[in-house]
Scaffold this motif. Structure first.
Motif, PDB file in Angstrom:
ATOM      1  N   UNK A  65       0.793  -1.226   0.000  1.00  0.00           N
ATOM      2  CA  UNK A  65       0.000   0.000   0.000  1.00  0.00           C
ATOM      3  C   UNK A  65       0.825   1.276   0.000  1.00  0.00           C
ATOM      4  N   UNK A  66       2.111   1.166  -0.380  1.00  0.00           N
ATOM      5  CA  UNK A  66       3.027   2.319  -0.403  1.00  0.00           C
ATOM      6  C   UNK A  66       3.108   3.008   0.957  1.00  0.00           C
ATOM      7  N   UNK A  67       2.953   2.230   2.033  1.00  0.00           N
ATOM      8  CA  UNK A  67       2.925   2.784   3.374  1.00  0.00           C
ATOM      9  C   UNK A  67       3.834   1.973   4.277  1.00  0.00           C
ATOM     10  N   UNK A  68       4.630   2.559   5.148  1.00  0.00           N
ATOM     11  CA  UNK A  68       4.834   3.993   5.365  1.00  0.00           C
ATOM     12  C   UNK A  68       5.754   4.590   4.304  1.00  0.00           C
ATOM     13  N   UNK A  69       5.994   5.881   4.424  1.00  0.00           N
ATOM     14  CA  UNK A  69       6.939   6.543   3.529  1.00  0.00           C
ATOM     15  C   UNK A  69       8.134   7.024   4.352  1.00  0.00           C
ATOM     16  N   UNK A  70       9.308   6.975   3.728  1.00  0.00           N
ATOM     17  CA  UNK A  70      10.514   7.531   4.348  1.00  0.00           C
ATOM     18  C   UNK A  70      10.695   8.919   3.750  1.00  0.00           C
ATOM     19  N   UNK A  71      10.807   9.898   4.618  1.00  0.00           N
ATOM     20  CA  UNK A  71      10.880  11.293   4.199  1.00  0.00           C
ATOM     21  C   UNK A  71      12.128  11.937   4.798  1.00  0.00           C
ATOM     22  N   UNK A  72      12.857  12.680   3.986  1.00  0.00           N
ATOM     23  CA  UNK A  72      13.967  13.479   4.518  1.00  0.00           C
ATOM     24  C   UNK A  72      13.415  14.869   4.792  1.00  0.00           C
ATOM     25  N   UNK A  73      13.522  15.294   6.040  1.00  0.00           N
ATOM     26  CA  UNK A  73      13.107  16.640   6.453  1.00  0.00           C
ATOM     27  C   UNK A  73      14.388  17.373   6.802  1.00  0.00           C
ATOM     28  N   UNK A  74      14.728  18.363   5.976  1.00  0.00           N
ATOM     29  CA  UNK A  74      16.023  19.017   6.069  1.00  0.00           C
ATOM     30  C   UNK A  74      17.098  17.932   6.005  1.00  0.00           C
ATOM     31  N   UNK A  75      17.783  17.605   7.104  1.00  0.00           N
ATOM     32  CA  UNK A  75      18.848  16.600   7.044  1.00  0.00           C
ATOM     33  C   UNK A  75      18.546  15.345   7.849  1.00  0.00           C
ATOM     34  N   UNK A  76      17.279  15.131   8.202  1.00  0.00           N
ATOM     35  CA  UNK A  76      16.888  13.990   9.012  1.00  0.00           C
ATOM     36  C   UNK A  76      15.930  13.105   8.215  1.00  0.00           C
ATOM     37  N   UNK A  77      16.119  11.784   8.286  1.00  0.00           N
ATOM     38  CA  UNK A  77      15.217  10.856   7.610  1.00  0.00           C
ATOM     39  C   UNK A  77      14.245  10.274   8.627  1.00  0.00           C
ATOM     40  N   UNK A  78      12.953  10.327   8.282  1.00  0.00           N
ATOM     41  CA  UNK A  78      11.880   9.918   9.189  1.00  0.00           C
ATOM     42  C   UNK A  78      10.893   9.046   8.417  1.00  0.00           C
ATOM     43  N   UNK A  79      10.404   7.981   9.047  1.00  0.00           N
ATOM     44  CA  UNK A  79       9.324   7.176   8.469  1.00  0.00           C
ATOM     45  C   UNK A  79       8.015   7.655   9.075  1.00  0.00           C
ATOM     46  N   UNK A  80       7.017   7.840   8.226  1.00  0.00           N
ATOM     47  CA  UNK A  80       5.712   8.333   8.689  1.00  0.00           C
ATOM     48  C   UNK A  80       4.618   7.625   7.896  1.00  0.00           C
ATOM     49  N   UNK A  81       3.506   7.340   8.562  1.00  0.00           N
ATOM     50  CA  UNK A  81       2.361   6.740   7.860  1.00  0.00           C
ATOM     51  C   UNK A  81       1.757   7.771   6.909  1.00  0.00           C
ATOM     52  N   UNK A  82       1.255   7.294   5.803  1.00  0.00           N
ATOM     53  CA  UNK A  82       0.642   8.207   4.834  1.00  0.00           C
ATOM     54  C   UNK A  82      -0.524   8.972   5.445  1.00  0.00           C
ATOM     55  N   UNK A  83      -1.321   8.318   6.294  1.00  0.00           N
ATOM     56  CA  UNK A  83      -2.474   9.035   6.849  1.00  0.00           C
ATOM     57  C   UNK A  83      -2.045  10.190   7.742  1.00  0.00           C
ATOM     58  N   UNK A  84      -0.925  10.040   8.470  1.00  0.00           N
ATOM     59  CA  UNK A  84      -0.416  11.155   9.252  1.00  0.00           C
ATOM     60  C   UNK A  84       0.222  12.198   8.346  1.00  0.00           C
ATOM     61  N   UNK A  85       0.849  11.745   7.248  1.00  0.00           N
ATOM     62  CA  UNK A  85       1.460  12.672   6.290  1.00  0.00           C
ATOM     63  C   UNK A  85       0.412  13.528   5.585  1.00  0.00           C
ATOM     64  N   UNK A  86      -0.856  13.125   5.625  1.00  0.00           N
ATOM     65  CA  UNK A  86      -1.928  13.929   5.025  1.00  0.00           C
ATOM     66  C   UNK A  86      -2.090  15.254   5.761  1.00  0.00           C
ATOM     67  N   UNK A  87      -1.576  15.351   6.985  1.00  0.00           N
ATOM     68  CA  UNK A  87      -1.668  16.585   7.765  1.00  0.00           C
ATOM     69  C   UNK A  87      -0.593  17.591   7.394  1.00  0.00           C
ATOM     70  N   UNK A  88       0.388  17.174   6.580  1.00  0.00           N
ATOM     71  CA  UNK A  88       1.516  18.031   6.231  1.00  0.00           C
ATOM     72  C   UNK A  88       1.268  18.582   4.832  1.00  0.00           C
ATOM     73  N   UNK A  89       0.994  19.869   4.734  1.00  0.00           N
ATOM     74  CA  UNK A  89       0.699  20.499   3.447  1.00  0.00           C
ATOM     75  C   UNK A  89       2.006  21.036   2.868  1.00  0.00           C
ATOM     76  N   UNK A  90       2.322  20.599   1.646  1.00  0.00           N
ATOM     77  CA  UNK A  90       3.578  20.956   0.989  1.00  0.00           C
ATOM     78  C   UNK A  90       3.311  21.622  -0.355  1.00  0.00           C
ATOM     79  N   UNK A  91       4.310  22.286  -0.856  1.00  0.00           N
ATOM     80  CA  UNK A  91       4.243  22.874  -2.194  1.00  0.00           C
ATOM     81  C   UNK A  91       5.639  22.870  -2.781  1.00  0.00           C
TER      82      UNK A  91
END
Length: 91
Positions: A65-91
């Motif tokens: 289900x492509x879940x979770x996702x590994x995301x680099x935030x600035x210089x840190x790598x974090x795994x987060x569930x997609x449903x929680x990532x829905x709260x993060x608005x990006x552009x």
């Protein structure tokens, strides 16, 4: 000089594909559908480094289900569930 983020549409990080690079615009915990309360989810995301203006990159997606996702935030790598990532608005 024009900021490229002005022309990009905003979307939840939870919809982003592997390789996506963007900047966090704001948090919107009420739209995430998480089991956590809005305040608790927002607090946890901020503690992990998901703050306005931070650069994010989707590095990897889980096999099921492509879940979770590994995301680099600035210089840190974090795994987060997609449903929680829905709260993060990006552009």
């Amino acid at each position: 000089m024009t900021d490229t983020n002005d022309t990009r549409s905003r979307m939840p990080l939870g919809l982003a594909q592997r390789g996506y690079i963007g900047v966090i615009q704001h948090l919107s915990a009420g739209d995430a559908g998480s089991a956590l309360s809005d305040i608790e989810l927002e607090s946890r995301l901020i503690e992990l480094g998901f703050v306005e203006g931070a650069r994010v990159e989707v590095l990897h997606e889980g096999l099921v289900g492509r879940d979770p996702i590994a995301v680099r935030v600035d210089n840190i790598t974090i795994a987060v569930r997609r449903r929680e990532a829905m709260a993060i608005i990006v552009a």
